[in-house]
Design an enzyme around this catalytic site. Structure first.
Site, PDB file in Angstrom:
ATOM      1  N   SER A 122      75.096 -60.305  82.979  1.00  0.00           N
ATOM      2  CA  SER A 122      75.137 -61.395  81.990  1.00  0.00           C
ATOM      3  C   SER A 122      76.576 -61.847  81.779  1.00  0.00           C
ATOM      4  O   SER A 122      77.412 -61.079  81.279  1.00  0.00           O
ATOM      5  CB  SER A 122      74.548 -60.937  80.653  1.00  0.00           C
ATOM      6  OG  SER A 122      74.902 -61.883  79.659  1.00  0.00           O
ATOM      7  N   HIS A 160      72.946 -63.624  85.273  1.00  0.00           N
ATOM      8  CA  HIS A 160      72.129 -63.954  84.100  1.00  0.00           C
ATOM      9  C   HIS A 160      72.920 -64.884  83.174  1.00  0.00           C
ATOM     10  O   HIS A 160      74.033 -64.552  82.754  1.00  0.00           O
ATOM     11  CB  HIS A 160      71.782 -62.634  83.401  1.00  0.00           C
ATOM     12  CG  HIS A 160      70.885 -62.736  82.216  1.00  0.00           C
ATOM     13  ND1 HIS A 160      69.516 -62.741  82.301  1.00  0.00           N
ATOM     14  CD2 HIS A 160      71.168 -62.802  80.886  1.00  0.00           C
ATOM     15  CE1 HIS A 160      68.984 -62.801  81.083  1.00  0.00           C
ATOM     16  NE2 HIS A 160      69.971 -62.838  80.205  1.00  0.00           N
ATOM     17  N   ASP A 185      72.914 -66.713  79.605  1.00  0.00           N
ATOM     18  CA  ASP A 185      72.321 -66.747  78.271  1.00  0.00           C
ATOM     19  C   ASP A 185      72.614 -68.097  77.650  1.00  0.00           C
ATOM     20  O   ASP A 185      73.753 -68.384  77.283  1.00  0.00           O
ATOM     21  CB  ASP A 185      72.920 -65.616  77.428  1.00  0.00           C
ATOM     22  CG  ASP A 185      72.378 -64.272  77.859  1.00  0.00           C
ATOM     23  OD1 ASP A 185      71.153 -64.117  77.915  1.00  0.00           O
ATOM     24  OD2 ASP A 185      73.195 -63.372  78.155  1.00  0.00           O
ATOM     25  N   MET A 189      72.325 -70.566  74.661  1.00  0.00           N
ATOM     26  CA  MET A 189      72.125 -70.469  73.204  1.00  0.00           C
ATOM     27  C   MET A 189      72.462 -71.798  72.541  1.00  0.00           C
ATOM     28  O   MET A 189      73.351 -72.519  73.003  1.00  0.00           O
ATOM     29  CB  MET A 189      73.021 -69.378  72.631  1.00  0.00           C
ATOM     30  CG  MET A 189      72.822 -68.032  73.314  1.00  0.00           C
ATOM     31  SD  MET A 189      73.748 -66.751  72.472  1.00  0.00           S
ATOM     32  CE  MET A 189      73.497 -65.372  73.574  1.00  0.00           C
ATOM     33  N   HIS A 233      68.219 -67.649  80.908  1.00  0.00           N
ATOM     34  CA  HIS A 233      67.480 -67.160  79.741  1.00  0.00           C
ATOM     35  C   HIS A 233      67.708 -68.168  78.620  1.00  0.00           C
ATOM     36  O   HIS A 233      68.791 -68.209  78.026  1.00  0.00           O
ATOM     37  CB  HIS A 233      68.022 -65.760  79.393  1.00  0.00           C
ATOM     38  CG  HIS A 233      67.467 -65.172  78.142  1.00  0.00           C
ATOM     39  ND1 HIS A 233      68.034 -64.078  77.527  1.00  0.00           N
ATOM     40  CD2 HIS A 233      66.394 -65.506  77.389  1.00  0.00           C
ATOM     41  CE1 HIS A 233      67.340 -63.781  76.437  1.00  0.00           C
ATOM     42  NE2 HIS A 233      66.342 -64.633  76.338  1.00  0.00           N
ATOM     43  N   MET A 241      67.539 -69.478  75.146  1.00  0.00           N
ATOM     44  CA  MET A 241      67.358 -69.114  73.732  1.00  0.00           C
ATOM     45  C   MET A 241      67.596 -70.387  72.940  1.00  0.00           C
ATOM     46  O   MET A 241      68.616 -70.543  72.251  1.00  0.00           O
ATOM     47  CB  MET A 241      68.348 -68.007  73.355  1.00  0.00           C
ATOM     48  CG  MET A 241      67.942 -66.652  73.911  1.00  0.00           C
ATOM     49  SD  MET A 241      69.307 -65.466  73.910  1.00  0.00           S
ATOM     50  CE  MET A 241      70.100 -65.901  75.439  1.00  0.00           C
ATOM     51  N   MET A 243      63.258 -58.296  75.310  1.00  0.00           N
ATOM     52  CA  MET A 243      64.530 -58.182  74.595  1.00  0.00           C
ATOM     53  C   MET A 243      64.602 -56.801  73.948  1.00  0.00           C
ATOM     54  O   MET A 243      63.718 -56.441  73.167  1.00  0.00           O
ATOM     55  CB  MET A 243      64.647 -59.230  73.484  1.00  0.00           C
ATOM     56  CG  MET A 243      64.837 -60.672  73.903  1.00  0.00           C
ATOM     57  SD  MET A 243      66.319 -61.076  74.848  1.00  0.00           S
ATOM     58  CE  MET A 243      67.640 -60.270  73.984  1.00  0.00           C
ATOM     59  N   GLY A 268      76.142 -60.365  72.872  1.00  0.00           N
ATOM     60  CA  GLY A 268      76.293 -59.220  73.757  1.00  0.00           C
ATOM     61  C   GLY A 268      76.808 -58.033  72.960  1.00  0.00           C
ATOM     62  O   GLY A 268      77.180 -58.162  71.785  1.00  0.00           O
ATOM     63  N   ASP A 305      66.663 -56.666  78.463  1.00  0.00           N
ATOM     64  CA  ASP A 305      67.876 -57.401  78.108  1.00  0.00           C
ATOM     65  C   ASP A 305      68.400 -56.927  76.757  1.00  0.00           C
ATOM     66  O   ASP A 305      67.794 -57.209  75.715  1.00  0.00           O
ATOM     67  CB  ASP A 305      67.524 -58.897  78.077  1.00  0.00           C
ATOM     68  CG  ASP A 305      68.756 -59.778  77.940  1.00  0.00           C
ATOM     69  OD1 ASP A 305      69.880 -59.241  77.894  1.00  0.00           O
ATOM     70  OD2 ASP A 305      68.582 -61.010  77.883  1.00  0.00           O
ATOM     71  N   GLY A 330      71.856 -54.113  75.509  1.00  0.00           N
ATOM     72  CA  GLY A 330      72.328 -52.747  75.284  1.00  0.00           C
ATOM     73  C   GLY A 330      72.160 -51.799  76.463  1.00  0.00           C
ATOM     74  O   GLY A 330      72.295 -50.585  76.293  1.00  0.00           O
TER      75      GLY A 330
HETATM   76  C1  DX5 Z   1      71.622 -61.431  74.118  1.00  0.00           C
HETATM   77  C2  DX5 Z   1      71.541 -61.770  75.580  1.00  0.00           C
HETATM   78  C3  DX5 Z   1      71.893 -60.694  76.544  1.00  0.00           C
HETATM   79  C4  DX5 Z   1      73.275 -60.125  76.406  1.00  0.00           C
HETATM   80  C5  DX5 Z   1      73.249 -58.728  76.907  1.00  0.00           C
HETATM   81  O1  DX5 Z   1      71.104 -62.491  73.400  1.00  0.00           O
HETATM   82  O2  DX5 Z   1      70.229 -62.216  75.911  1.00  0.00           O
HETATM   83  O3  DX5 Z   1      71.675 -61.139  77.879  1.00  0.00           O
HETATM   84  O4  DX5 Z   1      74.240 -60.842  77.092  1.00  0.00           O
HETATM   85  O5  DX5 Z   1      74.501 -58.177  76.658  1.00  0.00           O
HETATM   86  P1  DX5 Z   1      74.730 -56.604  76.580  1.00  0.00           P
HETATM   87  O6  DX5 Z   1      74.392 -56.048  77.946  1.00  0.00           O
HETATM   88  O7  DX5 Z   1      76.163 -56.502  76.226  1.00  0.00           O
HETATM   89  O8  DX5 Z   1      73.805 -56.087  75.525  1.00  0.00           O
HETATM   90 ZN    ZN Z   2      69.782 -62.680  78.098  1.00  0.00          ZN
END
Ligand code: DX5
Ligand code: ZN
Length: 225
Positions: free
Chosen positions: A11, A36, A38, A40, A70, A72, A142, A149, A180, A182
């Site tokens: 990501s 990946h 993200d 937003m 992805h 969001m 999720m 992140g 996705d 942590g």
């Molecule tokens: C959160 C995102 C994730 C995020 C994951 O909304 O969808 O893709 O970037 O980041 P880490 O791996 O740091 O949890």
């Molecule tokens: Zn994501």
């Protein structure tokens, strides 16, 4: 090093935004399977990120990479999907809460020739999948609340990975489950044991000072007997 039957999706949310080209090149060179994105919108999640022009610029630099988008965003519309498809997405997932006609949206993504996925928030139950298998290529579970992140995996979300796998098996569908949030070397093996196939890794790869070592340690953890 690669791990059989598992994919790592890096990501870029946690990458060095002013050196993204080098970061993504390094990720692909080291063997990260998927990039990946993200997306937003400050509405569905309390953060704002990458538009289609950004994805298009990345596609020009990396013509062969697999780009996993992805979304969001709310509302998630066919126009938004079209823009990211045109910009170079290979996979697109969206959240059913943000979309009135989930089945129609999945069909639309597949008709564009892309892989279609539904993304489930930590508190979203997976039961709607029962009515969507024919239009689904993957399910994104999720394991944190979306938006940022570097958060910690919510343990209760892991049983949902197993639930989705079991539901797909019962329906005789070969569906990939992407997790996705942590994911890191200390929990990736445990998450895999619940049935995950694709691991989104942001801070534990792009946020690491030694990315090569970070990826190696993720694969080592996954392959650990
Ligand atoms: C959160 C995102 C994730 C995020 C994951 O909304 O969808 O893709 O970037 O980041 P880490 O791996 O740091 O949890
Ligand atoms: Zn994501």
């Amino acid at each position: 090093m690669k791990s059989k039957n598992f994919l790592i999706a890096g990501s870029i949310l946690s990458a060095d935004l002013l050196n993204l080209e080098q970061d993504v090149k390094q990720a692909l060179d080291e063997g990260v399977d998927v990039i990946h994105f993200d997306v937003m919108d400050y509405h569905f999640v309390p953060n704002m990120t990458f538009g289609p022009a950004f994805l298009k610029a990345m596609r020009q630099k990396f013509p062969k990479a697999i780009f996993d988008v992805h979304l969001m965003v709310s509302p998630c519309s066919e126009n938004i999907v079209d823009d990211y498809a045109k910009a170079g997405a290979n996979w697109i997932s969206f959240h059913p809460e943000a979309c009135v006609h989930t089945e129609r949206m999945l069909t639309h993504i597949q008709e564009l020739g892309l892989k279609a996925g539904v993304a489930l928030n930590p508190s979203t139950p997976p039961q709607l999948l029962r009515y969507l298998w024919d239009k689904l290529d993957f399910v994104l579970v999720m394991t944190v609340n979306p938006g940022f992140g570097g958060q910690k995996t919510i343990p209760a979300t892991l049983t949902k990975v197993a639930d989705v796998k079991a539901m797909a098996k019962e329906a005789n569908k070969d569906i990939l489950v992407e997790v996705d949030g942590g994911v890191k070397d200390s929990n990736i093996k445990e998450i895999a044991s619940f049935g995950a196939d694709i691991f989104v890794v942001g801070s534990a790869f792009f946020g690491a000072s030694d990315k090569k070592a970070a990826l190696k340690s993720l694969h080592q953890a996954l392959n650990d007997e």
